[in-house]
Design a protein around this motif. Structure first.
Motif, PDB file in Angstrom:
ATOM      1  N   CYS A 147       2.280  11.890  -9.624  1.00  9.18           N
ATOM      2  CA  CYS A 147       1.389  13.063  -9.616  1.00  9.18           C
ATOM      3  C   CYS A 147       2.187  14.359  -9.494  1.00  9.18           C
ATOM      4  O   CYS A 147       1.845  15.369 -10.127  1.00  9.18           O
ATOM      5  CB  CYS A 147       0.382  12.956  -8.472  1.00  9.18           C
ATOM      6  N   PHE A 192       0.827  -1.205   0.000  1.00 10.62           N
ATOM      7  CA  PHE A 192       0.000   0.000   0.000  1.00 10.62           C
ATOM      8  C   PHE A 192       0.867   1.263   0.000  1.00 10.62           C
ATOM      9  O   PHE A 192       0.639   2.190  -0.785  1.00 10.62           O
ATOM     10  CB  PHE A 192      -0.940  -0.004   1.209  1.00 10.62           C
ATOM     11  N   ASN A 193       1.885   1.293   0.872  1.00 11.72           N
ATOM     12  CA  ASN A 193       2.785   2.445   0.921  1.00 11.72           C
ATOM     13  C   ASN A 193       3.554   2.613  -0.382  1.00 11.72           C
ATOM     14  O   ASN A 193       3.743   3.730  -0.858  1.00 11.72           O
ATOM     15  CB  ASN A 193       3.747   2.320   2.091  1.00 11.72           C
ATOM     16  N   GLY A 228       2.674   6.606  -6.703  1.00 10.62           N
ATOM     17  CA  GLY A 228       1.641   7.402  -7.366  1.00 10.62           C
ATOM     18  C   GLY A 228       1.793   8.879  -7.069  1.00 10.62           C
ATOM     19  O   GLY A 228       1.597   9.731  -7.947  1.00 10.62           O
ATOM     20  N   LEU A 229       2.157   9.210  -5.826  1.00  6.73           N
ATOM     21  CA  LEU A 229       2.367  10.609  -5.462  1.00  6.73           C
ATOM     22  C   LEU A 229       3.534  11.214  -6.237  1.00  6.73           C
ATOM     23  O   LEU A 229       3.456  12.358  -6.710  1.00  6.73           O
ATOM     24  CB  LEU A 229       2.609  10.727  -3.955  1.00  6.73           C
ATOM     25  N   ALA A 251       8.542   3.505   1.703  1.00 11.74           N
ATOM     26  CA  ALA A 251       7.740   3.211   0.511  1.00 11.74           C
ATOM     27  C   ALA A 251       8.248   2.029  -0.299  1.00 11.74           C
ATOM     28  O   ALA A 251       7.520   1.515  -1.133  1.00 11.74           O
ATOM     29  CB  ALA A 251       7.670   4.440  -0.388  1.00 11.74           C
ATOM     30  N   PHE A 255       2.543   1.712  -3.329  1.00 14.21           N
ATOM     31  CA  PHE A 255       1.590   2.163  -4.337  1.00 14.21           C
ATOM     32  C   PHE A 255       1.313   3.654  -4.227  1.00 14.21           C
ATOM     33  O   PHE A 255       1.408   4.398  -5.200  1.00 14.21           O
ATOM     34  CB  PHE A 255       0.287   1.370  -4.216  1.00 14.21           C
ATOM     35  N   TRP A 256       0.983   4.125  -3.012  1.00 15.09           N
ATOM     36  CA  TRP A 256       0.584   5.529  -2.919  1.00 15.09           C
ATOM     37  C   TRP A 256       1.764   6.485  -3.018  1.00 15.09           C
ATOM     38  O   TRP A 256       1.632   7.587  -3.556  1.00 15.09           O
ATOM     39  CB  TRP A 256      -0.298   5.801  -1.697  1.00 15.09           C
ATOM     40  N   GLY A 283       7.982   1.817  -4.386  1.00 18.83           N
ATOM     41  CA  GLY A 283       7.293   2.994  -4.892  1.00 18.83           C
ATOM     42  C   GLY A 283       8.233   4.121  -5.263  1.00 18.83           C
ATOM     43  O   GLY A 283       7.918   4.950  -6.104  1.00 18.83           O
TER      44      GLY A 283
END
Length: 148
Positions: A39, A28-29, A35-36, A88, A31-32, A91
């Motif tokens: 972004c 989860f970490n 993604g951040l 992360a 992934f976000w 990620g």
């Protein structure tokens, strides 16, 4: 003691010492945070195109990548990127920031050996094989594309 028993004992020792991770929070970490980072890159590209309306999408994308690379190298240099990477995991590795980190970290580690033998030579110990394989595969694909 024969070699098989020795290897088995060593493997048991290693398994006991390996830190256990929880899969879901780690994924989860990863992934976000990944993604951040993406972004942030998209926001940089959109911001550049808003600031410079005549800038093409390709040029804005190039500047966005340059900014992300410099930012990741700076954060690696002051020790923040490594903490983000521990939190992360993959990620931070997947976007271009991970590649920047893989070049900056060895350069910082070997800077004591001098500019030539430390910084310049050791900088590509991690990323060098990736660069060489990328160039070699792109040449092979280019030749195949040329022949087809």
């Amino acid at each position: 003691m024969d070699q098989d028993k020795l290897n088995e004992k060593y493997n048991q020792y290693v398994q006991a010492k390996i830190p256990k991770t929880k899969n879901f929070p780690s994924l989860f970490n990863s992934f976000w945070v990944g993604g951040l980072i993406c972004c942030i890159g998209q926001g940089l590209q959109d911001g550049l195109m808003a600031l410079f309306p005549t800038m093409s999408l390709e040029v804005a994308g190039t500047w966005m990548l340059i900014i992300l690379i410099v930012l990741a190298s700076f954060l690696t240099g002051i020790g923040i990127f490594d903490r983000i990477g521990v939190f992360a995991g993959g990620g931070t590795i997947v976007p271009i920031t991970g590649f920047s980190n893989s070049i900056t970290s060895p350069a910082l580690e070997f800077k004591k050996e001098g500019i030539i033998f430390g910084l310049c030579v050791k900088m590509f110990t991690v990323a060098g094989p990736v660069i060489v394989n990328g160039i070699a595969v792109s040449i092979i694909i280019g030749i195949i594309y040329l022949l087809i």
